[in-house]
Design a protein around this motif. Sequence first.
Motif, PDB file in Angstrom:
ATOM      1  N   UNK A  60      -9.824 -11.103  -2.034  1.00  0.00           N
ATOM      2  CA  UNK A  60      -8.498 -11.433  -1.498  1.00  0.00           C
ATOM      3  C   UNK A  60      -8.463 -11.033  -0.030  1.00  0.00           C
ATOM      4  N   UNK A  61      -7.397 -11.472   0.636  1.00  0.00           N
ATOM      5  CA  UNK A  61      -7.147 -10.936   1.974  1.00  0.00           C
ATOM      6  C   UNK A  61      -6.654  -9.506   1.795  1.00  0.00           C
ATOM      7  N   UNK A  62      -7.067  -8.642   2.683  1.00  0.00           N
ATOM      8  CA  UNK A  62      -6.757  -7.216   2.540  1.00  0.00           C
ATOM      9  C   UNK A  62      -5.250  -6.964   2.603  1.00  0.00           C
ATOM     10  N   UNK A  63      -4.708  -6.211   1.646  1.00  0.00           N
ATOM     11  CA  UNK A  63      -3.275  -5.893   1.662  1.00  0.00           C
ATOM     12  C   UNK A  63      -2.900  -4.826   2.689  1.00  0.00           C
ATOM     13  N   UNK A  64      -3.887  -4.257   3.391  1.00  0.00           N
ATOM     14  CA  UNK A  64      -3.614  -3.197   4.356  1.00  0.00           C
ATOM     15  C   UNK A  64      -3.573  -3.673   5.802  1.00  0.00           C
ATOM     16  N   UNK A  65      -4.029  -4.894   6.069  1.00  0.00           N
ATOM     17  CA  UNK A  65      -3.991  -5.439   7.433  1.00  0.00           C
ATOM     18  C   UNK A  65      -3.974  -6.956   7.370  1.00  0.00           C
ATOM     19  N   UNK A  66      -3.637  -7.591   8.486  1.00  0.00           N
ATOM     20  CA  UNK A  66      -3.583  -9.054   8.552  1.00  0.00           C
ATOM     21  C   UNK A  66      -4.980  -9.619   8.780  1.00  0.00           C
ATOM     22  N   UNK A  67      -5.282 -10.664   8.058  1.00  0.00           N
ATOM     23  CA  UNK A  67      -6.546 -11.368   8.245  1.00  0.00           C
ATOM     24  C   UNK A  67      -6.420 -12.775   7.690  1.00  0.00           C
ATOM     25  N   UNK A  68      -7.300 -13.651   8.155  1.00  0.00           N
ATOM     26  CA  UNK A  68      -7.269 -15.037   7.698  1.00  0.00           C
ATOM     27  C   UNK A  68      -8.243 -15.290   6.560  1.00  0.00           C
TER      28      UNK A  68
END
Length: 122
Positions: free
Chosen positions: A33-41
Motif C-alpha cells: 500500500x501507500x505508506x499511511x505515515x507520509x504522502x507518496x504516489x
Amino acid sequence: MSTIDDVKARLDIVEVVRGYAPDLKKAGKTWKARCPFHSERTPSFNVDPERGTWHCFGACNTGGDVFSFIMKKQNIDFGEALRFFAQRSGVSVPTRTGRETGTSRTIPGGWVFGPGSPPSAP
C-alpha cells in the motif's frame, strides 16, 4: 505464553493496517500500500502476515510489528497499545497503578482511552 504474545497471536496485522491504509492489496506473500505515515504516489509500504511485520521502504524507512504500527500511527505508548489490542481481542491484561495524565483520547473505531483504564468500546 505471555499476555503480549497472546494478544499478538489473536491479531491479524493485515486487518489492523487496512484500517489506516485502505489501498492495501495482496502482492504475492505480502501486502502492499501507500505508506499511511507520509504522502507518496507509489506503494512502498509492505505488510508480511506470516512474520506479523510491516515496513516502509520509502521516506520512513522504518518498520515493526502490530504494536509499533499503532503506537506510531496514534502516537500512544506501548501500554496503551497493549490495552487497546487486548480489549479488541478479548484478552485480559492485569492492571497496574502508575502515572495518570487525566486525559482520554478516541482512536478510529470509536475506542476511547482513559487514564488508568483499558480502552472502552463506543
